[in-house]
Enzyme design. Structure first.
Site, PDB file in Angstrom:
ATOM      1  N   GLY A  37      -1.899   0.567  -4.538  1.00 41.58           N
ATOM      2  CA  GLY A  37      -2.994  -0.213  -3.980  1.00 41.58           C
ATOM      3  C   GLY A  37      -4.311   0.186  -4.586  1.00 41.58           C
ATOM      4  N   CYS A  82       8.665 -13.336  -0.128  1.00 39.41           N
ATOM      5  CA  CYS A  82       8.958 -12.127   0.627  1.00 39.41           C
ATOM      6  C   CYS A  82       8.076 -12.111   1.869  1.00 39.41           C
ATOM      7  CB  CYS A  82       8.684 -10.885  -0.222  1.00 39.41           C
ATOM      8  SG  CYS A  82       8.851  -9.330   0.691  1.00 39.41           S
ATOM      9  N   CYS A  84       0.799  -1.206   0.000  1.00 43.87           N
ATOM     10  CA  CYS A  84       0.000   0.000   0.000  1.00 43.87           C
ATOM     11  C   CYS A  84       0.837   1.264   0.000  1.00 43.87           C
ATOM     12  CB  CYS A  84      -0.954   0.019   1.197  1.00 43.87           C
ATOM     13  SG  CYS A  84      -0.270  -0.659   2.698  1.00 43.87           S
ATOM     14  N   TYR A 104       9.969  -1.959  -9.999  1.00 45.95           N
ATOM     15  CA  TYR A 104       8.560  -2.028 -10.389  1.00 45.95           C
ATOM     16  C   TYR A 104       7.611  -1.139  -9.591  1.00 45.95           C
ATOM     17  CZ  TYR A 104       3.887  -3.747 -11.276  1.00 45.95           C
ATOM     18  OH  TYR A 104       2.550  -3.811 -11.585  1.00 45.95           O
ATOM     19  N   ASN A 155       2.082   0.860   5.800  1.00 48.61           N
ATOM     20  CA  ASN A 155       2.565   0.157   4.608  1.00 48.61           C
ATOM     21  C   ASN A 155       3.627  -0.828   5.048  1.00 48.61           C
ATOM     22  OD1 ASN A 155       3.486  -0.634   2.052  1.00 48.61           O
ATOM     23  ND2 ASN A 155       4.823   1.139   1.855  1.00 48.61           N
ATOM     24  N   GLY A 156       3.443  -2.107   4.720  1.00 49.93           N
ATOM     25  CA  GLY A 156       4.432  -3.107   5.083  1.00 49.93           C
ATOM     26  C   GLY A 156       3.785  -4.377   5.595  1.00 49.93           C
TER      27      GLY A 156
END
Length: 478
Positions: free
Chosen positions: A37, A395, A9, A255, A112-113
């Protein structure tokens, strides 16, 4: 053009020195971060300690039509969020920001994460009587902060204490009645930057492109482990959790980030040009035209063309009214989006030897479809070049890379085998060594665990995407 790789996000926060249209400013910034997102979004506004918020599933313009944005009113602080779920199911309750009303006052938070110990922390708080309303890591962070706030003088000191307990990736923005606070995990997996407008307003954002959109200049990145506090128009920071220059996810450059963003002092656009140039050096091939798969493959294709001397040409027309295909939440939607989204310019392809540059291959199914589009358009040869190394490991820090059994580079161990699988005449990946050079000059190191299996932080023994739905006997929500 992934259909199985997701970034979690984007976050944004604004602090004005007077009552202003902070909701509208946040709306514009989130529009710039929409690529991070597309499942849900939200905005929370602070007007003299009174919080007004709205969040829902959908894109920014759908969730915030003019009348809804107007209802948020004016204020001097606001935070916003765009989300794709790497942890937690797709439902409205997981949209952010979360607004928490606790004994020490109101707090709103966006994140975010991905925490690697969120399940353990959640279990701990549940045993103390906490009731969770979402299945995202963000609520776990919120409980940790409010729990620490009970015995700390300020919210920033509560965050400082909590950071020693949180493991994994988190870039957060927090709003209280008087402050805008931003914090980044000590490894610095996810980006977070600070900006300022000409009239003195402060802003924090996942990417600098959001600052550009609201007319703010980039001041600097938030340091890994740093807590930034903005109060009474002044910025201060706490650096007790700062250890080193950090290891940002290298895929931000390949990306995730918009090419007009600058991360850790390096232009994303220039990093992708360098990736393409390295590809041309590492995997040369005779061809007539170099094309890029929109959007993030285009810059790398330009770099490949310039380095190789082979002309760059437009190979695909992208339907701009279709979101990123990898971000569609169901497999059926993602597969349909490939043909809906891309159409080949046959005049540029027919009878030619084509070098097609894309940013990655995950399962290989999307790559095979795109190669087939070029074959159908009359390409004599199709040579695929990838501006990242092969994915060989999952990941755990906010990028939803598939399990090993579904990664094509784990099933087929050579580039030649993968090329046959996707129908290309040849295939070349960027080397890990070159990947570390594409953002030369960045004031950080990089996490490349998905390419190497070596991570800069401890990883969990096991993790699932919907970890809170599946643990402790809970039924998964549908």
């Amino acid at each position: 053009m992934f259909h199985t790789l997701h970034e979690e996000c984007g976050v944004f926060g604004i602090y004005e020195n007077h009552t202003a249209e902070v909701a509208k400013t946040t709306y514009l910034a989130l529009y710039a971060l929409q690529h991070r997102g597309q499942e849900s979004c939200g905005i929370a506004v602070n007007d003299d300690g009174v919080f007004t918020s709205h969040r829902d599933n959908g894109l920014i313009p759908d969730v915030f039509p003019a009348e809804r944005l107007q209802k948020l009113g004016k204020g001097n602080i606001a935070i916003g969020h765009v989300r794709y779920s790497t942890t937690g199911s797709v439902n409205r309750s997981n949209a952010q920001p979360l607004v928490i009303r606790h004994i020490k006052g109101n707090m709103a938070i966006a994140h975010n994460g991905n925490l690697t110990n969120a399940a353990e922390l959640r279990r701990e708080y549940e045993l103390k009587g906490a009731i969770f309303h979402t299945t995202s890591d963000t609520e776990t962070i919120a409980y940790a902060i409010t729990n620490a706030r009970l015995h700390t003088p300020t919210t920033e000191e509560a965050i400082e204490e909590v950071m020693s307990r949180l493991r994994g990736a988190y870039s957060i923005v927090v709003m209280t009645a008087t402050k805008l606070i931003a914090a980044r995990d000590p490894v610095g997996f996810r980006p977070l930057c600070i900006g300022r407008t000409e009239d003195g307003a402060w802003a924090v954002a996942s990417e600098s492109c959001a600052l550009d959109t609201i007319g703010a200049g980039l001041v600097r990145d938030v340091r890994p482990g740093e807590i930034v506090i903005i109060e009474d128009g002044e910025l201060k920071s706490i650096t007790t959790n700062c250890r080193d220059k950090g290891h940002i996810c290298v895929f931000e450059y390949i990306y995730f980030a918009r090419p007009d963003s600058e991360i850790q002092g390096v232009s994303v656009h220039k990093a992708r040009l360098r990736a393409g140039a390295f590809l041309a050096k590492e995997h040369p091939v005779e061809a007539d035209i170099v094309i890029g798969v929109p959007d993030s493959g285009i810059d790398a294709a330009l770099g490949y063309a310039k380095e190789s001397g082979i002309p760059y040409g437009l190979g695909f027309i992208k339907n701009r009214y279709v979101g990123r295909s990898f971000i569609q939440p169901t497999q059926g939607q993602r597969e349909s989006a490939v043909r809906i989204k891309l159409n080949v310019i046959k005049e540029n392809i027919a009878g030619k030897r084509v070098i097609m540059v894309d940013d990655s291959i995950v399962r290989g199914t999307t790559s095979a479809r795109i190669v087939n589009l070029l074959r159908e358009a009359g390409a004599k040869e199709v040579h695929m070049r990838v501006s990242s190394p092969p994915f060989i490991s999952p990941c755990y820090f906010g990028t939803d890379i598939d399990s090993k059994e579904n990664l094509i580079a784990c099933r087929l161990h050579s580039a030649a085998e993968i090329a046959r699988e996707i129908g290309a005449d040849s295939l070349g990946y960027l080397s890990v060594e070159a990947t570390h050079q594409i953002a030369a000059g960045a004031d950080c190191d990089f996490c490349d665990g998905c390419f190497t299996g070596s991570y800069p932080a401890r990883i969990p023994a096991a993790a699932t995407k919907d970890k809170f739905e599946t643990k402790m006997g809970r039924a998964k929500k549908v």
